[in-house]
Design an enzyme around this catalytic site. Structure first.
Site, PDB file in Angstrom:
ATOM      1  N   PRO A 298       0.915  -1.303  -0.082  1.00 29.05           N
ATOM      2  CA  PRO A 298       0.027  -0.113   0.033  1.00 29.05           C
ATOM      3  C   PRO A 298       0.667   1.333  -0.021  1.00 29.05           C
ATOM      4  CG  PRO A 298      -0.898  -1.498   1.495  1.00 29.05           C
ATOM      5  CD  PRO A 298       0.227  -2.056   0.999  1.00 29.05           C
ATOM      6  N   GLY A 301       5.329   1.488  -4.114  1.00 30.43           N
ATOM      7  CA  GLY A 301       5.296   1.159  -5.410  1.00 30.43           C
ATOM      8  C   GLY A 301       6.180   1.038  -6.104  1.00 30.43           C
ATOM      9  N   TRP A 330      -2.342  -4.548  -4.838  1.00 27.53           N
ATOM     10  CA  TRP A 330      -2.572  -4.573  -6.266  1.00 27.53           C
ATOM     11  C   TRP A 330      -2.023  -6.043  -6.636  1.00 27.53           C
ATOM     12  CZ3 TRP A 330      -6.042  -1.977  -8.170  1.00 27.53           C
ATOM     13  CH2 TRP A 330      -6.131  -0.563  -7.468  1.00 27.53           C
ATOM     14  N   ARG A 459     -20.693   3.263 -40.724  1.00 28.03           N
ATOM     15  CA  ARG A 459     -21.439   4.379 -40.193  1.00 28.03           C
ATOM     16  C   ARG A 459     -21.556   5.430 -41.129  1.00 28.03           C
ATOM     17  NH1 ARG A 459     -24.738   6.304 -36.112  1.00 28.03           N
ATOM     18  NH2 ARG A 459     -24.575   8.410 -35.603  1.00 28.03           N
ATOM     19  N   GLY A 531     -20.609   9.693 -30.295  1.00 26.36           N
ATOM     20  CA  GLY A 531     -21.499   9.098 -29.139  1.00 26.36           C
ATOM     21  C   GLY A 531     -21.348   7.837 -28.538  1.00 26.36           C
ATOM     22  N   GLU A 554       3.377  -2.874 -13.996  1.00 23.47           N
ATOM     23  CA  GLU A 554       4.485  -3.335 -14.657  1.00 23.47           C
ATOM     24  C   GLU A 554       5.347  -2.263 -14.649  1.00 23.47           C
ATOM     25  OE1 GLU A 554       4.697  -6.494 -14.682  1.00 23.47           O
ATOM     26  OE2 GLU A 554       2.702  -6.975 -14.629  1.00 23.47           O
TER      27      GLU A 554
END
Lengths: 572, 572
Positions: A298, A301, A330, A459, A531, A554
């Site tokens: 924690p 890092g 993590w 589209r 959108g 990583e």
């Protein structure tokens, strides 16, 4: 100055390939030459080498990087981009393929132009001799080539090709084995993984056992495990190709499942005893044991050397071993995992820093929930709680708390010889993880390119497909070009690692560049969707949030740039 | 060539302020001069004006933009950046504040350097005369100033100030009214909105009624409604300042609640009959009627003139009116809304394009769920279903289906005179929405800057706060500088709109630039958080996904650049 640099090796590959070029290859070589690709790459190389030489002086051989962080970061990034341009140019020189030659030219032009502007605008920072600049990127000939090579009409041409092929992966690689591996992985990923990827993401589910079993059968958990230990022994390039295809279907529910066994495998191969290799590698390779990697804490890092989780010597029911106490953060897949590779402090003297750390293989029971608790008969406990994340879903990432959790002495990688060597082993594992992350990033970007090319073809706005518009084509052209460069840089790093497992610079460069490309390509793709790009129903929205974890894990980007790449380039 | 351009007006403001400058202001002016800010801005202006002149020729006065889209997009973006540099320089000239002067210098240097590189590398595209370039950005003096103004040491100094102040908003604005409005909005947003923002986001909830009621009491739904119609009549600048503060606490659950009434208000003020203004504006201003804007359709996004939703003339129970049939998409807040501003085709002749469209005020019942159905006594129906989105949560965005839904004739804005004028009214409303979006973007970026500055001050790695590292300071410095420029460009656009409600170029430039800044600043902030930046528990992760909607809605970026800004700059 003779320094062993990543791109020197890449350049060697380029030269070797050119020498061995077939008639076909020479034909394309001519195409590439017409676009001045090689001149641009060579001028960029000369300029960045001079800048690096200046940077070495300025930082006293890398020792004073922290007093020149901005300078060092720019050097690291620019050197990485030049290496990517070289890798793509080498690839173009090898292929009889006009679209690839166009991409190599456009990318070489863009990078040369960018480096030119960086040097001009931050000249004092680079400490680059004016004469060197004038003789390389400063030449009028280069200036003209920069304009011509990245001309918008060329990028639009590339984009038109992307639309025609719906963005299909153009990442040709040498060797039938790699091509076969790609086809098989693609088939599996599209048929089995892609259909459930959206559900897993939107409901934050755990990847189903059926996927794990199928991947185990395909041998994907043992790509880098030598055959003598039950693996495929296929090497890094094949591993990357498979990672890419899996990540195209889902980052967390496929492509990233390989990361963890890759990291543990490399650490065991480098530092494990023969008995440990025989114990752990076969079941890992067979997918019988799922793996978690537990390093970050924690409060710790990037500064891995400061890990505080303690391992105290002791014994339980007559078995000598270690008691683990402390917190980890993590730890992805820690719930489902059967073993964790865990970095802990075996020597309580904090002043020892990295030298007090050892790496353990920690067995545990598998759990599928967001929270779990495991109690050992002797009283030890491990508690896990998943931290919610916006994306990268399918494995859950846990904060872990250990309370005198017992691990036998034979689980310390390297046993007695491994004490205090955990940091180095972990770094070796991370290098493998970074290479693999380059492949993951290319896969996510590839998925974004394909879905955007398809959307732009279908589209319609203003009476025609949006792919008919120049700006759409130009954008798709740049996306494809950057992805091609990221892919070739990653492949070059994989080949380099196949030749020498101890390298760390090349995989880090590939990780840095490919992850940024994935972030950018997914977002460009999102904007081209309008959108609907922001609707969870359209996969592009998932690719965007997934991509954002890539520059973080990583080795978070600024640390990777300064502590690994800049140090590697400026040091010694 | 005398063309009415947005930044001409901004430049006028600069000149006026300089003329009226106090001793204090002149003192800072000297600071700014020392950094060559003005020289850089003026050289950039001269170069972009020349490039725009060349672009006008090249595109035949804007008529041939589609044959030069890449060219036009670059011009639009560069012109926007120069306008931002001018707005920040004007602000710095006005304030006796060294940190602002430093930011103005750094930003002017960055933009001048970027434009210089763009012109050099894409010269042919710009069609810019070499002599003009040589006399402006090409001057050696400018090249030196570009290097000095954005020197990394200056950016680090700005970053250190950001850390010291925890990123506090430095967006001084003139007028006690605006400052008071800011204080009040900030207090409300931090006390009432911020504490529930994470919950609403993570559980995809609807903004609670208590927030709507509180905002209504504060008068926030009637900021631009004249006092005679029950509003505050505070004008655009005050509206922007309030929007910023609300968006700092939550994009969708506060800042964006104002967008919808703003759009409807501007359309009614421009095109409504007196009776319509008296009917609709007072309850909208009072927050008694929540508003939704319904323009986009599933197959029609950017090409608004192609809207297909039909309005057929008829009558129900003796009341003359219109029957609406068709589908609409991305109607945010449509469930809870009491009225929708809806664009429909009143003339079935499709060849009329935009001229066949009219704008309606469509009453409906409020609903709170993700799906709703409303049946009229006469058989008409409206069905709504929310589309899940990764962020921008709190209002839900619906796909709507209308089946002979009846609206009285008096609800067509402008009544008989309003037929066929819906497109123009909607565009007017969009201009207001874009200005307001500039404010929303600044608010999200501000939130990211503050939380990152706080995190960097508290998080320790390698034995000290990460804010102590040069690269962190440099990054925070650039984030703050770009945000300051976005803010001043948005304020300049608000002042311009206060002077002339019919403008559309300035709000579009503010929207374009501020939204890109928000995307970039939130992501930089996320990276500085390391792994915790990707945890839903940390607000930065929400700011990142929220920011990503900003360049999409209210005119998706490429369309805004080409169809509004490039057309505005190159046309006539």
């Amino acid at each position: 100055m003779c320094i062993r640099l990543g791109y020197d090796r890449i350049a060697t590959v380029v030269k070797q390939r050119r020498r061995g070029g077939s008639t076909r290859a020479r034909g394309v070589h001519a195409v590439a030459m017409a676009y001045d690709t090689n001149m641009l790459v060579e001028a960029s190389r000369a300029a960045i080498d001079a800048a690096l030489a200046a940077g070495r002086t300025r930082t006293n051989g890398g020792r004073a990087i922290d007093e020149h962080q901005v300078h060092a970061e720019r050097l690291a990034y620019a050197a990485t981009e030049v290496a990517a341009a070289e890798a793509l140019a080498a690839h173009a020189a090898e292929r009889a393929d006009a679209p690839v030659a166009r991409m190599a030219a456009a990318f070489a032009g863009e990078i040369a132009g960018k480096l030119r502007a960086t040097i001009e605008q931050h000249w004092d920072d680079f400490g680059l001799d004016a004469a060197v600049f004038a003789g390389t990127l400063g030449r009028d000939e280069v200036r003209h080539a920069v304009r011509a090579a990245q001309h918008e009409a060329r990028l639009r041409e590339i984009g038109a090709e992307v639309l025609r092929t719906r963005g299909a992966n153009n990442g040709f690689i040498d060797g039938d084995m790699a091509e076969m591996a790609r086809d098989s992985a693609r088939q599996f990923a599209r048929k089995e993984v892609a259909p459930i990827a959206e559900r897993i993401h939107r409901h934050d589910e755990l990847v189903p056992e059926s996927i794990l079993r199928a991947m185990a059968e395909l041998g994907y958990f043992g790509m880098s495990v030598p055959e003598e230990y039950g693996g495929q022994g296929m090497g890094n390039l094949v591993m990357i190709v498979i990672t890419e295809e899996l990540s195209t279907a889902s980052l967390a529910s496929a492509g990233s499942l390989i990361t963890r066994p890759e990291i543990l495998t490399k650490a065991l191969l480098k530092g494990g005893t023969e008995a440990q290799k025989k114990t752990w590698l076969p079941p890992v390779a067979a997918g019988e044991l799922m793996v978690g990697i537990s390093v970050t804490e924690p409060d710790t890092g990037s500064d891995v050397a400061s890990v505080r989780c303690r391992a105290e010597r002791g014994e339980e029911r007559g078995v000598p071993g270690w008691f683990l106490s402390g917190a980890k953060a993590w730890c992805t897949f820690a719930g489902r995992a059967n073993v964790l590779a865990l970095l802990a402090r075996t020597n309580p003297d904090l002043s020892l820093g990295a030298k007090g750390l050892s790496l353990f293989v920690v067995p545990k029971d598998p759990f599928t929930g967001h929270e779990f608790e495991m109690r050992q008969p002797g009283g030890g406990a491990m508690h896990g709680k998943a931290d919610a994340t916006p994306g990268y879903r399918g494995m859950h990432s846990y904060t872990l708390t250990f309370d005198r959790y017992f691990v036998p002495a034979e689980n310390l990688i390297g046993e007695a010889q491994g004490e205090g060597k955990g940091f180095a082993l972990q770094m070796q594992g991370f290098a493998a993880g970074r290479l693999q992350t380059g492949g993951r990033a290319c896969g996510v970007a590839q998925a974004a390119l394909e879905t955007t090319a398809t959307y732009a073809s279908e589209r319609k706005q203003f009476g025609r497909p949006i792919g008919d518009f120049q700006l759409t084509q130009y954008k798709l052209g740049r996306m494809a070009t950057h992805l091609a460069a990221a892919r070739q840089l990653t492949y070059a790093a994989a080949r380099a690692m196949d030749a020498d497992e101890s390298i760390s610079l090349e995989p880090s460069m590939a990780k840095l560049f490919a992850c940024d490309v994935a972030v950018w390509v997914t977002q460009e793709g999102q904007l081209l969707h309008g959108g609907w790009g922001y609707a969870e129903e359209f996969p592009i929205s998932r690719y965007v949030v997934d991509a954002q974890v890539l520059p973080i894990f990583e080795g978070v980007k600024p640390i990777l740039e300064l502590k690994v790449i800049a140090r590697g380039l400026l040091g010694r």
